[in-house]
Design a protein around this motif. Structure first.
Motif, PDB file in Angstrom:
ATOM      1  N   THR A   4       0.858  -1.182   0.000  1.00  0.00           N
ATOM      2  CA  THR A   4       0.000   0.000   0.000  1.00  0.00           C
ATOM      3  C   THR A   4       0.894   1.232   0.000  1.00  0.00           C
ATOM      4  O   THR A   4       1.652   1.463   0.953  1.00  0.00           O
ATOM      5  CB  THR A   4      -0.930  -0.001   1.221  1.00  0.00           C
ATOM      6  N   LEU A   5       0.804   2.026  -1.075  1.00  0.00           N
ATOM      7  CA  LEU A   5       1.761   3.097  -1.325  1.00  0.00           C
ATOM      8  C   LEU A   5       1.050   4.407  -1.629  1.00  0.00           C
ATOM      9  O   LEU A   5       0.088   4.428  -2.399  1.00  0.00           O
ATOM     10  CB  LEU A   5       2.658   2.730  -2.517  1.00  0.00           C
ATOM     11  N   LYS A  24       8.358   4.019  -2.790  1.00  0.00           N
ATOM     12  CA  LYS A  24       8.922   2.732  -3.185  1.00  0.00           C
ATOM     13  C   LYS A  24       9.264   1.939  -1.926  1.00  0.00           C
ATOM     14  O   LYS A  24      10.043   2.406  -1.090  1.00  0.00           O
ATOM     15  CB  LYS A  24      10.182   2.941  -4.021  1.00  0.00           C
ATOM     16  N   PRO A  25       8.684   0.756  -1.762  1.00  0.00           N
ATOM     17  CA  PRO A  25       8.995  -0.038  -0.571  1.00  0.00           C
ATOM     18  C   PRO A  25      10.466  -0.450  -0.554  1.00  0.00           C
ATOM     19  O   PRO A  25      11.072  -0.677  -1.604  1.00  0.00           O
ATOM     20  CB  PRO A  25       8.095  -1.276  -0.719  1.00  0.00           C
ATOM     21  N   GLU A  26      11.027  -0.564   0.609  1.00  0.00           N
ATOM     22  CA  GLU A  26      12.412  -1.007   0.740  1.00  0.00           C
ATOM     23  C   GLU A  26      12.565  -2.411   0.157  1.00  0.00           C
ATOM     24  O   GLU A  26      11.771  -3.312   0.430  1.00  0.00           O
ATOM     25  CB  GLU A  26      12.818  -1.008   2.216  1.00  0.00           C
ATOM     26  N   GLY A  27      13.563  -2.569  -0.685  1.00  0.00           N
ATOM     27  CA  GLY A  27      13.835  -3.875  -1.261  1.00  0.00           C
ATOM     28  C   GLY A  27      12.988  -4.229  -2.467  1.00  0.00           C
ATOM     29  O   GLY A  27      13.138  -5.317  -3.031  1.00  0.00           O
ATOM     30  N   PHE A  28      12.091  -3.319  -2.898  1.00  0.00           N
ATOM     31  CA  PHE A  28      11.215  -3.605  -4.043  1.00  0.00           C
ATOM     32  C   PHE A  28      12.059  -3.600  -5.317  1.00  0.00           C
ATOM     33  O   PHE A  28      12.749  -2.638  -5.618  1.00  0.00           O
ATOM     34  CB  PHE A  28      10.112  -2.558  -4.139  1.00  0.00           C
ATOM     35  N   ALA A  29      11.994  -4.692  -6.086  1.00  0.00           N
ATOM     36  CA  ALA A  29      12.827  -4.825  -7.279  1.00  0.00           C
ATOM     37  C   ALA A  29      11.977  -5.263  -8.465  1.00  0.00           C
ATOM     38  O   ALA A  29      11.036  -6.041  -8.317  1.00  0.00           O
ATOM     39  CB  ALA A  29      13.942  -5.833  -7.040  1.00  0.00           C
ATOM     40  N   GLU A  62      11.873   6.159  -6.288  1.00  0.00           N
ATOM     41  CA  GLU A  62      10.413   6.163  -6.341  1.00  0.00           C
ATOM     42  C   GLU A  62       9.938   5.177  -7.400  1.00  0.00           C
ATOM     43  O   GLU A  62      10.684   4.778  -8.295  1.00  0.00           O
ATOM     44  CB  GLU A  62       9.897   7.561  -6.690  1.00  0.00           C
ATOM     45  N   LEU A  63       8.668   4.786  -7.307  1.00  0.00           N
ATOM     46  CA  LEU A  63       8.015   4.011  -8.349  1.00  0.00           C
ATOM     47  C   LEU A  63       7.130   4.948  -9.180  1.00  0.00           C
ATOM     48  O   LEU A  63       6.755   6.024  -8.714  1.00  0.00           O
ATOM     49  CB  LEU A  63       7.165   2.897  -7.743  1.00  0.00           C
ATOM     50  N   GLN A  64       6.796   4.503 -10.383  1.00  0.00           N
ATOM     51  CA  GLN A  64       6.004   5.366 -11.263  1.00  0.00           C
ATOM     52  C   GLN A  64       5.197   4.511 -12.232  1.00  0.00           C
ATOM     53  O   GLN A  64       5.675   3.494 -12.730  1.00  0.00           O
ATOM     54  CB  GLN A  64       6.944   6.286 -12.045  1.00  0.00           C
ATOM     55  N   PHE A  65       3.955   4.934 -12.474  1.00  0.00           N
ATOM     56  CA  PHE A  65       3.132   4.385 -13.539  1.00  0.00           C
ATOM     57  C   PHE A  65       2.709   5.522 -14.464  1.00  0.00           C
ATOM     58  O   PHE A  65       2.476   6.645 -14.005  1.00  0.00           O
ATOM     59  CB  PHE A  65       1.860   3.715 -12.989  1.00  0.00           C
ATOM     60  N   THR A  66       2.599   5.232 -15.744  1.00  0.00           N
ATOM     61  CA  THR A  66       2.072   6.181 -16.717  1.00  0.00           C
ATOM     62  C   THR A  66       0.805   5.544 -17.278  1.00  0.00           C
ATOM     63  O   THR A  66       0.880   4.517 -17.960  1.00  0.00           O
ATOM     64  CB  THR A  66       3.105   6.466 -17.817  1.00  0.00           C
ATOM     65  N   ILE A  67      -0.354   6.129 -16.980  1.00  0.00           N
ATOM     66  CA  ILE A  67      -1.638   5.435 -17.148  1.00  0.00           C
ATOM     67  C   ILE A  67      -2.585   6.252 -18.022  1.00  0.00           C
ATOM     68  O   ILE A  67      -2.801   7.446 -17.778  1.00  0.00           O
ATOM     69  CB  ILE A  67      -2.282   5.175 -15.771  1.00  0.00           C
ATOM     70  N   LYS A  68      -3.157   5.578 -19.005  1.00  0.00           N
ATOM     71  CA  LYS A  68      -4.187   6.202 -19.832  1.00  0.00           C
ATOM     72  C   LYS A  68      -5.527   6.094 -19.120  1.00  0.00           C
ATOM     73  O   LYS A  68      -5.900   5.023 -18.630  1.00  0.00           O
ATOM     74  CB  LYS A  68      -4.270   5.528 -21.201  1.00  0.00           C
ATOM     75  N   ILE A  69      -6.252   7.211 -19.066  1.00  0.00           N
ATOM     76  CA  ILE A  69      -7.523   7.271 -18.352  1.00  0.00           C
ATOM     77  C   ILE A  69      -8.677   7.076 -19.339  1.00  0.00           C
ATOM     78  O   ILE A  69      -8.726   7.709 -20.391  1.00  0.00           O
ATOM     79  CB  ILE A  69      -7.672   8.640 -17.634  1.00  0.00           C
ATOM     80  N   TYR A  70      -9.600   6.193 -18.972  1.00  0.00           N
ATOM     81  CA  TYR A  70     -10.773   5.924 -19.811  1.00  0.00           C
ATOM     82  C   TYR A  70     -12.032   6.264 -19.011  1.00  0.00           C
ATOM     83  O   TYR A  70     -12.672   5.385 -18.421  1.00  0.00           O
ATOM     84  CB  TYR A  70     -10.823   4.452 -20.223  1.00  0.00           C
ATOM     85  N   PRO A  71     -12.441   7.538 -18.978  1.00  0.00           N
ATOM     86  CA  PRO A  71     -13.614   7.919 -18.170  1.00  0.00           C
ATOM     87  C   PRO A  71     -14.892   7.205 -18.595  1.00  0.00           C
ATOM     88  O   PRO A  71     -15.764   6.925 -17.766  1.00  0.00           O
ATOM     89  CB  PRO A  71     -13.727   9.435 -18.396  1.00  0.00           C
ATOM     90  N   ILE A  90      -2.647   0.046  -4.111  1.00  0.00           N
ATOM     91  CA  ILE A  90      -2.210  -1.270  -3.649  1.00  0.00           C
ATOM     92  C   ILE A  90      -1.503  -1.921  -4.834  1.00  0.00           C
ATOM     93  O   ILE A  90      -2.120  -2.165  -5.873  1.00  0.00           O
ATOM     94  CB  ILE A  90      -3.393  -2.134  -3.182  1.00  0.00           C
ATOM     95  N   VAL A  91      -0.210  -2.165  -4.700  1.00  0.00           N
ATOM     96  CA  VAL A  91       0.621  -2.624  -5.803  1.00  0.00           C
ATOM     97  C   VAL A  91       1.123  -4.030  -5.519  1.00  0.00           C
ATOM     98  O   VAL A  91       1.720  -4.286  -4.466  1.00  0.00           O
ATOM     99  CB  VAL A  91       1.816  -1.670  -6.027  1.00  0.00           C
ATOM    100  N   GLY A  92       0.866  -4.940  -6.449  1.00  0.00           N
ATOM    101  CA  GLY A  92       1.316  -6.312  -6.300  1.00  0.00           C
ATOM    102  C   GLY A  92       2.769  -6.496  -6.705  1.00  0.00           C
ATOM    103  O   GLY A  92       3.485  -5.536  -7.014  1.00  0.00           O
ATOM    104  N   ASP A  93       3.188  -7.748  -6.736  1.00  0.00           N
ATOM    105  CA  ASP A  93       4.573  -8.052  -7.103  1.00  0.00           C
ATOM    106  C   ASP A  93       4.767  -7.966  -8.616  1.00  0.00           C
ATOM    107  O   ASP A  93       3.843  -8.221  -9.385  1.00  0.00           O
ATOM    108  CB  ASP A  93       4.952  -9.454  -6.610  1.00  0.00           C
ATOM    109  N   PRO A  94       5.974  -7.634  -9.057  1.00  0.00           N
ATOM    110  CA  PRO A  94       6.248  -7.479 -10.489  1.00  0.00           C
ATOM    111  C   PRO A  94       6.114  -8.802 -11.247  1.00  0.00           C
ATOM    112  O   PRO A  94       6.399  -9.873 -10.721  1.00  0.00           O
ATOM    113  CB  PRO A  94       7.691  -6.987 -10.528  1.00  0.00           C
ATOM    114  N   TRP A  95       5.688  -8.695 -12.508  1.00  0.00           N
ATOM    115  CA  TRP A  95       5.609  -9.847 -13.398  1.00  0.00           C
ATOM    116  C   TRP A  95       5.662  -9.341 -14.835  1.00  0.00           C
ATOM    117  O   TRP A  95       5.579  -8.149 -15.085  1.00  0.00           O
ATOM    118  CB  TRP A  95       4.314 -10.644 -13.180  1.00  0.00           C
TER     119      TRP A  95
END
Length: 221
Positions: A4-5, A24-29, A62-71, A90-95
């Motif tokens: 939760t960020l 960015k959580p500590e240790g997040f890779a 820091e972490l970052q997302f670039t997100i297209k908005i669809y109202p 709420i951000v899950g683990d990378p995949w």
């Protein structure tokens, strides 16, 4: 595992794309090109997650997302479009299966460019952009995400394709076999493809018909 960020910065990238930076959580890779399942820490939205690609570099603080908005979809991205600094993701683990494998051409449709943002930023930091090409398809000129940044990347050849505007300095139409044959030349390279599913399928088919090695096609499966 979900993290939760809190959002620390929000920037308007285009008329319908927002860039959100957060803790960015500590240790997040993660690896450039990877994504995570994202939800909003808000009643009714904690289980409504969608995948979004990290556009920061792994070494950033820091972490970052670039997100297209669809109202018009009345869904998660509409809610993200209404978020403010201090609201929480709420951000899950990378995949993800999109990762850099070598010099080649990046072919993106609209928000499908997001997995390539961190990869191209990584190559820029390494001074290794020379010999790479970005073919970026959008409907209109004002839809182009991070246009100035891409065009300023030293060594990157950037080609913009517009499907609904015929303008000087832009390719016009759709990224089909004929356009690819004209733009890419040598097929002995890697091809990174991301966009709407029909585009991925048609571009991959066209590349294989032109002689590209199927094992050199990198896309989200």
């Amino acid at each position: 595992m979900g993290h939760t960020l809190a959002v620390t910065r929000i920037e308007e990238v285009t008329h319908n794309v927002r860039q959100l930076t957060f803790e960015k959580p500590e240790g997040f890779a993660f690896t450039p090109g990877q994504a995570a399942e994202v939800a909003i820490d808000k009643d009714g939205w904690r289980d409504a997650d969608n995948p979004f690609t990290f556009t920061a570099l792994p070494e950033w603080d820091e972490l970052q997302f670039t997100i297209k908005i669809y109202p018009e979809h009345n869904g998660l991205t509409e809610q993200i479009g209404n978020m403010s600094v201090g609201d929480r993701f709420i951000v899950g683990d990378p995949w993800g299966t999109i990762e850099y494998k070598g010099r080649g051409t990046f072919i993106a449709g609209g928000a499908g460019v997001t997995p390539f943002i961190a990869i191209l930023r990584m190559l820029r930091e390494r001074g290794e952009l020379s010999g790479h090409r970005l073919i970026f398809a959008n409907k209109r000129e004002d839809d182009i995400i991070l246009r100035d940044e891409f065009e300023a990347m030293p060594g990157l050849e950037t080609i913009h394709v517009l499907s609904e505007e015929d303008k000087n300095g832009f390719e016009y139409g759709h990224v089909d076999k004929a356009m690819l044959e004209r733009l890419i030349g040598n097929t002995s390279q890697h091809f990174y493809v991301c966009g709407p599913d029909p585009m991925i399928e048609s571009v991959n088919d066209a590349l294989k018909q032109l002689g590209a090695d199927p094992d050199a096609l990198v896309f989200e499966e």
